[in-house]
Design a protein around this motif. Structure first.
Motif, PDB file in Angstrom:
ATOM      1  N   GLY A 159      94.538 100.914  84.914  1.00  0.00           N
ATOM      2  CA  GLY A 159      94.652  99.488  85.170  1.00  0.00           C
ATOM      3  C   GLY A 159      93.422  98.682  84.841  1.00  0.00           C
ATOM      4  O   GLY A 159      93.376  97.490  85.125  1.00  0.00           O
ATOM      5  N   ILE A 160      92.413  99.300  84.241  1.00  0.00           N
ATOM      6  CA  ILE A 160      91.176  98.586  83.943  1.00  0.00           C
ATOM      7  C   ILE A 160      90.934  98.595  82.436  1.00  0.00           C
ATOM      8  O   ILE A 160      90.670  99.616  81.840  1.00  0.00           O
ATOM      9  N   THR A 161      91.060  97.448  81.822  1.00  0.00           N
ATOM     10  CA  THR A 161      90.875  97.344  80.373  1.00  0.00           C
ATOM     11  C   THR A 161      89.988  96.166  80.010  1.00  0.00           C
ATOM     12  O   THR A 161      90.011  95.687  78.887  1.00  0.00           O
ATOM     13  N   GLY A 162      89.211  95.676  80.954  1.00  0.00           N
ATOM     14  CA  GLY A 162      88.380  94.516  80.666  1.00  0.00           C
ATOM     15  C   GLY A 162      88.909  93.289  81.393  1.00  0.00           C
ATOM     16  O   GLY A 162      89.806  93.374  82.231  1.00  0.00           O
ATOM     17  N   PHE A 163      88.374  92.124  81.059  1.00  0.00           N
ATOM     18  CA  PHE A 163      88.734  90.901  81.776  1.00  0.00           C
ATOM     19  C   PHE A 163      89.125  89.797  80.810  1.00  0.00           C
ATOM     20  O   PHE A 163      88.359  89.457  79.908  1.00  0.00           O
ATOM     21  N   SER A 164      90.305  89.258  81.021  1.00  0.00           N
ATOM     22  CA  SER A 164      90.718  88.069  80.296  1.00  0.00           C
ATOM     23  C   SER A 164      90.138  86.857  81.021  1.00  0.00           C
ATOM     24  O   SER A 164      89.543  86.977  82.099  1.00  0.00           O
ATOM     25  N   GLU A 165      90.322  85.678  80.454  1.00  0.00           N
ATOM     26  CA  GLU A 165      89.834  84.467  81.108  1.00  0.00           C
ATOM     27  C   GLU A 165      90.520  84.277  82.462  1.00  0.00           C
ATOM     28  O   GLU A 165      89.878  83.894  83.446  1.00  0.00           O
ATOM     29  N   GLU A 166      91.800  84.576  82.516  1.00  0.00           N
ATOM     30  CA  GLU A 166      92.532  84.452  83.776  1.00  0.00           C
ATOM     31  C   GLU A 166      92.009  85.446  84.813  1.00  0.00           C
ATOM     32  O   GLU A 166      91.829  85.107  85.991  1.00  0.00           O
ATOM     33  N   ASP A 167      91.753  86.698  84.368  1.00  0.00           N
ATOM     34  CA  ASP A 167      91.218  87.710  85.281  1.00  0.00           C
ATOM     35  C   ASP A 167      89.845  87.292  85.799  1.00  0.00           C
ATOM     36  O   ASP A 167      89.533  87.464  86.985  1.00  0.00           O
ATOM     37  N   SER A 168      89.013  86.757  84.909  1.00  0.00           N
ATOM     38  CA  SER A 168      87.671  86.346  85.298  1.00  0.00           C
ATOM     39  C   SER A 168      87.718  85.244  86.350  1.00  0.00           C
ATOM     40  O   SER A 168      86.964  85.263  87.331  1.00  0.00           O
ATOM     41  N   GLN A 169      88.607  84.293  86.154  1.00  0.00           N
ATOM     42  CA  GLN A 169      88.740  83.209  87.129  1.00  0.00           C
ATOM     43  C   GLN A 169      89.194  83.743  88.487  1.00  0.00           C
ATOM     44  O   GLN A 169      88.756  83.268  89.533  1.00  0.00           O
ATOM     45  N   SER A 170      90.072  84.743  88.455  1.00  0.00           N
ATOM     46  CA  SER A 170      90.549  85.336  89.704  1.00  0.00           C
ATOM     47  C   SER A 170      89.415  86.050  90.427  1.00  0.00           C
ATOM     48  O   SER A 170      89.264  85.927  91.651  1.00  0.00           O
ATOM     49  N   VAL A 171      88.594  86.796  89.661  1.00  0.00           N
ATOM     50  CA  VAL A 171      87.460  87.502  90.261  1.00  0.00           C
ATOM     51  C   VAL A 171      86.498  86.511  90.900  1.00  0.00           C
ATOM     52  O   VAL A 171      86.029  86.709  92.036  1.00  0.00           O
ATOM     53  N   VAL A 172      86.181  85.442  90.185  1.00  0.00           N
ATOM     54  CA  VAL A 172      85.266  84.424  90.717  1.00  0.00           C
ATOM     55  C   VAL A 172      85.843  83.798  91.984  1.00  0.00           C
ATOM     56  O   VAL A 172      85.134  83.570  92.970  1.00  0.00           O
ATOM     57  N   SER A 173      87.132  83.543  91.974  1.00  0.00           N
ATOM     58  CA  SER A 173      87.780  82.919  93.128  1.00  0.00           C
ATOM     59  C   SER A 173      87.654  83.802  94.370  1.00  0.00           C
ATOM     60  O   SER A 173      87.321  83.313  95.466  1.00  0.00           O
ATOM     61  N   PHE A 174      87.908  85.101  94.222  1.00  0.00           N
ATOM     62  CA  PHE A 174      87.829  85.995  95.372  1.00  0.00           C
ATOM     63  C   PHE A 174      86.379  86.211  95.817  1.00  0.00           C
ATOM     64  O   PHE A 174      86.129  86.408  97.009  1.00  0.00           O
ATOM     65  N   MET A 175      85.439  86.184  94.877  1.00  0.00           N
ATOM     66  CA  MET A 175      84.043  86.316  95.284  1.00  0.00           C
ATOM     67  C   MET A 175      83.598  85.082  96.069  1.00  0.00           C
ATOM     68  O   MET A 175      82.842  85.181  97.042  1.00  0.00           O
ATOM     69  N   LYS A 176      84.060  83.907  95.659  1.00  0.00           N
ATOM     70  CA  LYS A 176      83.769  82.693  96.438  1.00  0.00           C
ATOM     71  C   LYS A 176      84.341  82.828  97.843  1.00  0.00           C
ATOM     72  O   LYS A 176      83.709  82.400  98.826  1.00  0.00           O
ATOM     73  N   TYR A 177      85.518  83.416  97.942  1.00  0.00           N
ATOM     74  CA  TYR A 177      86.147  83.617  99.250  1.00  0.00           C
ATOM     75  C   TYR A 177      85.264  84.500 100.128  1.00  0.00           C
ATOM     76  O   TYR A 177      85.053  84.210 101.317  1.00  0.00           O
ATOM     77  N   ALA A 178      84.727  85.593  99.547  1.00  0.00           N
ATOM     78  CA  ALA A 178      83.866  86.493 100.310  1.00  0.00           C
ATOM     79  C   ALA A 178      82.577  85.793 100.737  1.00  0.00           C
ATOM     80  O   ALA A 178      82.100  85.978 101.865  1.00  0.00           O
ATOM     81  N   LEU A 179      82.002  84.982  99.847  1.00  0.00           N
ATOM     82  CA  LEU A 179      80.787  84.245 100.189  1.00  0.00           C
ATOM     83  C   LEU A 179      81.039  83.278 101.344  1.00  0.00           C
ATOM     84  O   LEU A 179      80.221  83.146 102.262  1.00  0.00           O
TER      85      LEU A 179
END
Length: 397
Positions: free
Chosen positions: A143-163
């Motif tokens: 399930g890990i093949t890199g990050f698309s723009e959509e994936d990157s935005q999702s990662v940033v969103s969840f990291m903001k949530y953790a912060l």
């Protein structure tokens, strides 16, 4: 990628082994020779591939091309690994036949023993002998093949949530964790440090939450940063202890397990052999996860009906296939707990120079003896965002 908060958010893969400085890479000796007649190159390579394949040096190119005076091209080919004693008499007989047939003049050359893990390593390797470089694609983890723009935005969103989760703990700086189901793209468990429940005095720590500059003042109550602090703390300076093992990742795992028990209340009373067959199957558990309409882990009552009436066949196996977002890099205890929970990917924002197990001090994700491996990424947060978060945590705003 740029965020609405200003600056650049970056997702950096943390490999299982540390990068080796270019001038310290291990090398091995090989027997090589110049090819005086370039038209014979393909014939020689085909013959050598049959009699002396470079099985442990697949990253090394067989032929080296060099431009000499007058614009001419000089070709050299690797014949075989060099004998340990350095004596050409130890060269295999079949290779000697090639040397004699094409009137080659052998010499000893050095090549890098391991494939480059970074572009910088690759550039240095090619100074000795040409090698191939393939950037990591995480293809060894499902399930890990890199990050698309959509994936990157999702990662940033969840990291903001953790912060935000860490910041909302008042004026004590803590670690925070959020476990995410990527199929539903929802947070299914969240937690903060619960090692202690009192406010500790502010102290200077060597850890820095950020890439450069910014506030360095943090609290010793960040459990993964100071896993043994509670032992040495004088009881007179605090009011009570909760539990020395309740780091954010551990509490989040416990919360996820409690959620599963609520969604499958009858499973624990069913036949244990049935549970063994249906639940303890990590390979199939990711497919069993179902999307829910929940917006957050707080909506547990709504989530209960999304899975049906505790259907055993749909119960997930631990945290298989899930991702976890942490403000601070986890310690060894937390990193191993994530291995046992079959987490798929770990994202953290701040390195843990004192006890980090996923890049700073150790690289547990590269330990081959483990029966599960996850991919690790550091989410580099813009400095202005970090400054706001850390300042607000320290001030209690």
């Amino acid at each position: 990628m740029s965020g609405e908060d200003g600056g650049a958010w970056r997702i950096v893969h943390v490999p299982g082994r540390p990068p080796v400085p270019p001038d310290q890479q291990l090398t091995v000796n090989v027997v090589a020779a110049q090819i005086e007649q370039p038209k014979l190159t393909n014939t020689i390579i085909r013959r050598l591939s049959q009699i002396a394949p470079l099985e442990d040096l697949h990253h090394v190119k067989r032929v080296k091309k060099k431009c000499i005076e007058g614009g001419q091209i000089q070709l050299s080919v690797i014949l075989c690994l060099a004998p340990e004693n350095g004596d050409f008499d130890g060269i295999p007989c079949d290779v000697k036949d090639v040397i004699n047939s094409y009137q080659l003049s052998p010499f000893v050359a050095k090549v890098c023993k391991y494939a480059a893990s970074s572009k910088e390593e690759w550039v240095e390797q090619c100074k000795l002998w040409p090698t191939s470089y393939h950037p990591p694609t995480y293809s060894n983890i499902s399930g890990i093949t890199g990050f698309s723009e959509e994936d990157s935005q999702s990662v940033v969103s969840f990291m903001k949530y953790a912060l935000e989760l860490a910041k909302s703990h008042g004026n004590v700086v803590v670690n925070a964790a959020a476990i995410v189901d990527p199929l539903s793209n929802q947070v299914i468990a969240r937690a903060r440090d619960e090692v202690c429940s009192w406010q500790t005095p502010k102290t200077e720590a060597s850890a820095e939450c950020g890439s450069s500059g910014g506030p360095r003042q943090v609290e010793t109550s960040i459990s993964c940063l100071h896993p043994r602090w509670w032992v040495n703390e004088q009881t007179g300076r605090s009011s009570s202890f909760c539990h020395p093992l309740r780091h954010a990742a551990i509490v989040a795992i416990e919360s996820s397990a409690a959620r599963d028990r609520r969604l499958f209340p009858d499973v624990r009373y069913k036949d244990e052999s049935t549970i063994e067959e249906c639940v303890l199957s990590p390979a199939n558990s990711q497919a069993k996860r179902q999307k829910t309409d929940a917006n957050d882990v707080d909506n547990d009552d709504k989530n209960d009906t999304a899975y049906g009436n505790g259907d055993l066949s749909s119960r997930p196996y631990l945290c298989t296939g899930n991702d976890i977002y942490l403000v601070w890099e986890p310690c060894t205890m937390c990193a191993m707990a994530l291995v046992h929970q079959r987490i798929r990917r770990v994202f953290y924002a701040c390195p843990n120079p004192s006890a980090g197990a996923l890049g700073s001090v150790h690289r547990l994700q590269g330990e081959k003896s483990l029966n599960h491996h996850y991919a690790v990424f550091r989410v580099v947060v813009p400095q202005d965002v970090l400054d706001k978060v850390v300042l607000s945590m320290i001030s209690g705003s």
